[in-house]
Design an enzyme around this catalytic site. Structure first.
Site, PDB file in Angstrom:
ATOM      1  N   GLU A 103      39.193  67.283  27.324  1.00 10.37           N
ATOM      2  CA  GLU A 103      39.191  65.836  27.621  1.00 10.37           C
ATOM      3  C   GLU A 103      39.249  65.602  29.124  1.00 10.37           C
ATOM      4  O   GLU A 103      38.577  64.715  29.654  1.00 10.37           O
ATOM      5  CB  GLU A 103      40.392  65.156  26.955  1.00 10.37           C
ATOM      6  CG  GLU A 103      40.207  64.929  25.464  1.00 10.37           C
ATOM      7  CD  GLU A 103      41.492  64.462  24.780  1.00 10.37           C
ATOM      8  OE1 GLU A 103      41.382  63.821  23.726  1.00 10.37           O
ATOM      9  OE2 GLU A 103      42.597  64.737  25.292  1.00 10.37           O
ATOM     10  N   ASP A 163      41.217  33.429  38.432  1.00  9.19           N
ATOM     11  CA  ASP A 163      40.561  32.229  38.950  1.00  9.19           C
ATOM     12  C   ASP A 163      40.171  32.437  40.406  1.00  9.19           C
ATOM     13  O   ASP A 163      40.550  33.418  41.043  1.00  9.19           O
ATOM     14  CB  ASP A 163      41.482  31.005  38.785  1.00  9.19           C
ATOM     15  CG  ASP A 163      42.839  31.223  39.438  1.00  9.19           C
ATOM     16  OD1 ASP A 163      42.874  31.416  40.667  1.00  9.19           O
ATOM     17  OD2 ASP A 163      43.875  31.204  38.734  1.00  9.19           O
ATOM     18  N   MET A 207      52.658  38.228  36.828  1.00  5.49           N
ATOM     19  CA  MET A 207      53.278  36.915  36.564  1.00  5.49           C
ATOM     20  C   MET A 207      53.237  36.736  35.058  1.00  5.49           C
ATOM     21  O   MET A 207      52.182  36.508  34.502  1.00  5.49           O
ATOM     22  CB  MET A 207      52.436  35.851  37.279  1.00  5.49           C
ATOM     23  CG  MET A 207      53.032  34.499  37.439  1.00  5.49           C
ATOM     24  SD  MET A 207      53.127  33.624  35.861  1.00  5.49           S
ATOM     25  CE  MET A 207      53.716  32.074  36.379  1.00  5.49           C
TER      26      MET A 207
END
Ligand code: GLA
Length: 735
Positions: free
Chosen positions: A615, A535, A480
């Site tokens: 790596e 949240d 969003m």
């Protein structure tokens, strides 16, 4: 019994393991807040009520004592028009234009278990858990407005939840101008406010301010809970630290606009409020209608912030986040966003996936750019069909190929949005939020769909299910990416535009409810330009949230530090990205990036085809270590050891609930010449048990009082990690 009622005296006491919350009905029927804090034997606390000199303040008509002014008395749910001139919880505009609602006690009800909210996410009790509900009903006998106050007492978790429901039982319509979920008054105390401000790529920055004789107000008017502020905040005694002193944590189970205030009045009473954003909010109630606020949650600690955080982590993991993934293992993923941005083909992603198999990754997330003409961020949002040309094949075949490599597949979506340049917008311009007669405000060149419209929710449900059913999709990243600004919906007539912001969130929750229950085996990740919608509302539906678009390990130390005050480690998305960082050009070692990302839901976000074999071998070790520790990381108690805001390092530790194992990580953000020895003190261990750290035995008390001696740290942002395990020789005397 967690809830004790003395009907004769009108006292309600809510007890948790370590706290007491007490209310009392005043002589005129007002509900006073008497106490919240350290657990005490509940007793009549009416001696605390103000009885001093009070001239020139409003007081109830029925009183002949000026000190009965509600402006000086601690209120449980203060309202407009009653003489309490501080921030109120409830402001109602009556049909005649007056702002008054005078609530007096009517009745109460006790229930075992936890109340639930209609159409809104809320905490739930598990079977056999000691949770009780108190409902107190207040009533205004002139306007016939009834307010139900709900309290959920999670005794063992040391938290209390609150919500309220306002019903219009009168004959006239009313408009709610403000309805907060929580107000809390304190008779005494000088408090500090700790809140978490931020911006895009620097979310949840810790800030501590004294609350003195003024009102601090913060919140979000972004339409999302936002990256600028977060509904989670703390108030603390002036001397409270991480491990000592009194403090209170508050948060809201909500994902849209919110307002929080903290104030101290002239007579030193402190008040905090938390609830729906009130700047343009209004809600009309005709006769018989009701409105329910979102749920707030409170926790008290007498042992500093650490305990508050642990209480929140536990209750979120056990009593809020419903996904089956919340307390189980999560896939280590590779996300192609920072690897390719929009510039990818199916072939490129398969190459990345092939490399991912070499470093132990479980799942590939195809990020933005897979649909319609989405070659950049200017177009095509809303046109949710696969660009088979770009992918080189139908989605189903592509996912097969990914699965054949031994990886699961995840997909990025941003359903709440529409681009002007899209088939959806051409077909339904009226579905986009837009002020009448004006050009819309743009954000990332996109508009926001009106989620208050049932037909938009239906459309999105159909679209998304048809994509999710097309292929073996096991993970969804729901993004969003703009603040919501143009708040106008054609459907909301008769003075109801003020309802839109909340109706948007209700529409979104409805869609999430339907999708997450239809796809319980899909792991949903939340994202909003990073952490702009981090949240409790979102964590109810989804187990994890992308913490920040900033993937620089050193900036992440502060972001993740701030995040840890309220949100469990298992909810924070954290990825190893490339060095130099795309966020700020900083160079860091692969080790420091990996150890920093390991405190979260771990993944990679870089072009793995460009990694050298060395790596890759190193990365494989980090992936394996993360997988070995994931259970501990997700379920253990989290301790902040070194605060990156005050020191030149950051350090944290996770300890299993049974204290048998622990993981301790340290990152230096500066190195100096000729450094003194540094001893890192552990926390949370069993004092008298023997622990093994890198082959050496220490008593828990030694590790906690003296600490682990760190090696001399040199180079670029060096880091170390220690796995601490209870020794089999537990308890044997060393001397
Ligand atoms: C946002 C997200 C990123 C990425 C992009 C795609 O910025 O936070 O992770 O998904 O959108 O457009």
């Amino acid at each position: 019994m967690a809830i004790i009622v003395n009907e004769e005296k009108g006292i309600f006491a809510l007890e948790t393991q370590n706290s007491l919350y007490q209310m009392q009905i005043g002589k005129f029927g007002h509900l006073f807040h008497m106490y919240y804090g350290e657990k005490m034997v509940p007793q009549d606390l009416s001696y605390l009520l103000f009885d001093g000199q009070a001239n020139f303040t409003p007081y109830p008509y029925e009183s002949n004592n000026r000190s009965d002014s509600l402006d000086f008395l601690p209120q449980e749910y203060p309202t407009s028009g009653t003489g309490d001139l501080r921030s109120v919880a409830l402001d109602i505009e009556n049909e005649d234009g007056t702002h008054v609602v005078d609530l007096r006690f009517k009745t109460f009800e006790l229930m075992s278990g936890k109340y639930r909210l209609e159409s809104l996410p809320s905490f739930f009790a598990k079977a056999d858990e000691k949770v009780e509900t108190l409902k107190i009903i207040l009533f205004d006998k002139i306007s016939n407005i009834e307010v139900e106050l709900y309290y959920g007492v999670f005794e063992d978790r040391d938290v209390i939840t609150r919500a309220s429901r306002i019903t219009n039982l009168g004959t006239a319509s009313i408009t709610i101008r403000k309805a907060q979920s929580l107000t809390l008054d304190f008779h005494t105390g000088q408090f500090d406010l700790i809140h978490f401000h931020g911006k895009w790529t620097m979310e949840r920055q810790f800030e501590r301010l004294p609350i003195r004789h003024s009102t601090h107000s913060f919140g979000s008017n972004h339409g999302v809970s936002s990256n600028r502020q977060n509904p989670g905040f703390i108030i603390a005694d002036k001397n409270t630290t991480e491990t000592s002193g009194a403090c209170y944590g508050f948060n809201l189970v909500y994902s849209g606009n919110f307002t929080a205030t903290a104030e101290q009045s002239s007579l030193e009473l402190s008040r905090i409020t938390l609830g729906l954003g009130d700047s343009t909010f209004s809600w009309r109630l005709v006769t018989g209608e009701a409105f329910g606020t979102p749920e707030a949650i409170l926790s008290y600690s007498s042992q500093g912030f650490e305990r508050i955080s642990q209480n929140f982590h536990d209750v979120i993991r056990q009593n809020l986040s419903r996904s089956k993934f919340t307390n189980t293992s999560r896939p280590v993923l590779i996300n192609n966003w920072e690897a390719t941005y929009f510039d990818f083909t199916g072939e490129k992603l398969l190459d990345i996936a092939q490399s991912a198999t070499e470093i132990g990754v479980d799942l590939l997330v195809m990020d933005d750019g897979w649909f319609a003409n989405r070659f950049d961020d200017n177009r095509s949002l809303g046109d949710w069909y696969v660009n088979e040309e770009k992918l080189g094949m139908p989605l189903k075949d592509f996912v097969h190929k990914i699965n054949d490599l031994g990886l699961k597949f995840g997909l990025w979506i941003e359903p709440e949005m529409v681009s002007e340049e899209s088939e959806l917008y051409r077909a339904h311009p009226e579905w986009a939020l837009n002020f009448p007669h004006r050009k819309p405000l743009m954000g990332r060149n996109q508009l926001v769909l009106d989620m208050s419209k049932p037909e938009v929710i239906e459309y999105l449900f159909d679209c998304l299910t048809s994509i999710f059913d097309q292929a073996n999709i096991e993970y969804v990243k729901w993004d969003m990416n703009r603040p919501i600004t143009d708040w106008f919906s054609k459907d909301l007539v008769n003075g109801r535009q003020g309802e839109l912001q909340h109706r948007y969130i209700l529409g979104l929750y409805d869609l999430l409810e339907r999708l997450t229950s239809r796809y319980p085996n899909v792991c949903f990740e939340r994202c909003a330009s990073g952490g702009a919608r981090f949240d409790l509302g979102m964590l109810y539906y989804q187990p994890q949230i992308w913490t920040s678009d900033n993937t620089d390990a050193i900036n992440r130390l502060k972001i993740q530090y701030g995040m840890s005050f309220f949100y469990p480690i298992s909810s924070m998305g954290a990825h190893v990205a490339v060095s130099p960082s795309h966020s700020n050009g900083r160079i860091t070692t692969l080790k420091t990036r990996a150890l920093t990302a390991a405190v979260g839901t771990f993944g990679y976000e870089l072009d793995l085809t460009k990694m050298t074999n060395d790596e890759k071998a190193e990365a494989l070790d980090y992936t394996k270590a993360y997988k070995a520790y994931q259970k501990l990381i997700f379920s253990g108690d989290y301790y902040r050891l070194e605060n990156p805001f005050d020191t030149e390092c950051s350090s944290w530790q996770i300890v299993s609930k049974d204290k048998s194992e622990s993981l301790l990580t340290f990152v230096a953000t500066n190195v100096t010449g000729y450094p003194p020895a540094f001893y890192l003190k552990a926390k949370g261990l069993d004092k008298s048990a023997l622990y093994l750290v890198e082959g050496q035995e220490y008593y828990g008390s030694v590790l906690m009082n003296i600490g682990i001696k760190l090696p001399k740290l040199t180079g670029v942002y060096p880091s170390v990690q220690y796995y601490i395990k209870k020794s089999k020789r537990a308890g044997k005397k060393q001397l």
